[in-house]
Design a protein around this motif. Structure first.
Motif, short mmCIF file in Angstrom:
data_model
loop_
_atom_site.label_atom_id
_atom_site.label_comp_id
_atom_site.label_asym_id
_atom_site.label_seq_id
_atom_site.Cartn_x
_atom_site.Cartn_y
_atom_site.Cartn_z
N ALA A 18 0.83 -1.20 0.00
CA ALA A 18 0.00 0.00 0.00
C ALA A 18 0.86 1.25 0.00
N HIS A 19 0.42 2.22 -0.76
CA HIS A 19 1.03 3.55 -0.76
C HIS A 19 -0.08 4.51 -0.36
N VAL A 20 0.18 5.29 0.67
CA VAL A 20 -0.87 6.13 1.24
C VAL A 20 -0.37 7.57 1.41
N ASP A 21 -1.19 8.51 0.98
CA ASP A 21 -0.96 9.92 1.22
C ASP A 21 -2.09 10.41 2.12
N VAL A 22 -1.72 10.91 3.28
CA VAL A 22 -2.68 11.31 4.30
C VAL A 22 -2.92 12.82 4.21
N ASP A 23 -4.18 13.22 4.12
CA ASP A 23 -4.54 14.63 4.08
C ASP A 23 -4.79 15.20 5.46
N ASP A 24 -5.29 14.38 6.38
CA ASP A 24 -5.62 14.84 7.72
C ASP A 24 -5.24 13.73 8.72
N ALA A 25 -4.10 13.88 9.36
CA ALA A 25 -3.57 12.84 10.24
C ALA A 25 -4.49 12.57 11.43
N HIS A 46 -7.82 12.78 11.66
CA HIS A 46 -8.95 11.96 11.24
C HIS A 46 -8.50 10.59 10.74
N TYR A 47 -7.35 10.53 10.08
CA TYR A 47 -6.80 9.26 9.59
C TYR A 47 -6.55 8.29 10.74
N SER A 48 -6.27 8.82 11.91
CA SER A 48 -6.02 7.96 13.08
C SER A 48 -7.25 7.11 13.42
N GLN A 87 -13.66 -3.25 5.86
CA GLN A 87 -14.47 -2.29 5.10
C GLN A 87 -15.00 -1.17 6.00
N GLU A 88 -15.31 -1.51 7.24
CA GLU A 88 -15.73 -0.48 8.21
C GLU A 88 -14.57 0.48 8.47
N ALA A 89 -13.38 -0.05 8.70
CA ALA A 89 -12.21 0.80 8.95
C ALA A 89 -11.90 1.66 7.72
N LYS A 90 -12.01 1.07 6.56
CA LYS A 90 -11.70 1.75 5.30
C LYS A 90 -12.55 3.01 5.11
N ARG A 91 -13.76 2.97 5.58
CA ARG A 91 -14.63 4.15 5.47
C ARG A 91 -13.97 5.38 6.11
N TYR A 92 -13.22 5.17 7.18
CA TYR A 92 -12.55 6.27 7.86
C TYR A 92 -11.30 6.73 7.11
N ARG A 93 -10.70 5.85 6.34
CA ARG A 93 -9.51 6.21 5.56
C ARG A 93 -9.87 6.99 4.31
N GLU A 94 -10.93 6.58 3.65
CA GLU A 94 -11.25 7.12 2.33
C GLU A 94 -11.45 8.63 2.31
N GLU A 95 -11.99 9.17 3.36
CA GLU A 95 -12.26 10.61 3.38
C GLU A 95 -11.00 11.43 3.66
N ARG A 113 -5.54 9.18 0.51
CA ARG A 113 -5.61 8.51 -0.79
C ARG A 113 -4.68 7.31 -0.72
N ALA A 114 -5.19 6.15 -1.12
CA ALA A 114 -4.39 4.93 -1.02
C ALA A 114 -4.41 4.15 -2.33
N GLU A 115 -3.29 3.51 -2.61
CA GLU A 115 -3.19 2.52 -3.67
C GLU A 115 -2.82 1.22 -2.97
N ILE A 116 -3.64 0.20 -3.13
CA ILE A 116 -3.39 -1.09 -2.46
C ILE A 116 -3.38 -2.18 -3.52
N VAL A 117 -2.33 -2.97 -3.51
CA VAL A 117 -2.19 -4.09 -4.41
C VAL A 117 -1.95 -5.33 -3.56
N ILE A 118 -2.60 -6.43 -3.93
CA ILE A 118 -2.32 -7.71 -3.28
C ILE A 118 -1.52 -8.53 -4.29
N VAL A 119 -0.38 -9.02 -3.83
CA VAL A 119 0.50 -9.78 -4.71
C VAL A 119 0.86 -11.11 -4.04
N GLU A 120 0.81 -12.17 -4.84
CA GLU A 120 1.17 -13.49 -4.34
C GLU A 120 2.69 -13.62 -4.30
#
Length: 98
Positions: A7-14, A16-18, A75-83, A86-93
């Protein structure tokens, strides 16, 4: 075979991101995830600029990695991140040990 969230994440509001970072660990624990990298120093050598946070999370299998992402707890936690980030998440085997 193991699998990894990258995951690569850019946080706009630390502040709220917490709210995300307080909730998401419950999902990771439920699926036996292990953090290999979380934040810390990084440098983009190719591609886009270095994101604020790079995260690598290990799972015992690809199926568990995918199931964790789609779980109700995550998915519940993700709701708090999305606002607030910005995240890019990749799952790789992973590959078989040499």
């Amino acid at each position: 075979m193991k699998a990894y969230w990258i995951a690569h994440v850019d946080v706009d509001d630390a502040e709220h991101y917490s709210q995300y970072t307080q909730r998401a660990p419950a999902a990771f624990a439920a699926f036996g995830a292990k953090f290999l990298a979380r934040g810390g120093r990084s440098e983009a050598l190719e591609g886009r600029a270095t994101p604020q946070r790079s995260v690598v999370i290990e799972f015992e299998s690809y199926e568990k990695a995918v199931a964790c992402y789609h779980s109700a707890v995550y998915q519940e936690a993700k709701r708090y991140r999305e606002e607030w980030a910005r995240a890019e998440i990749v799952i790789v085997e992973g590959i078989a040990p040499l």
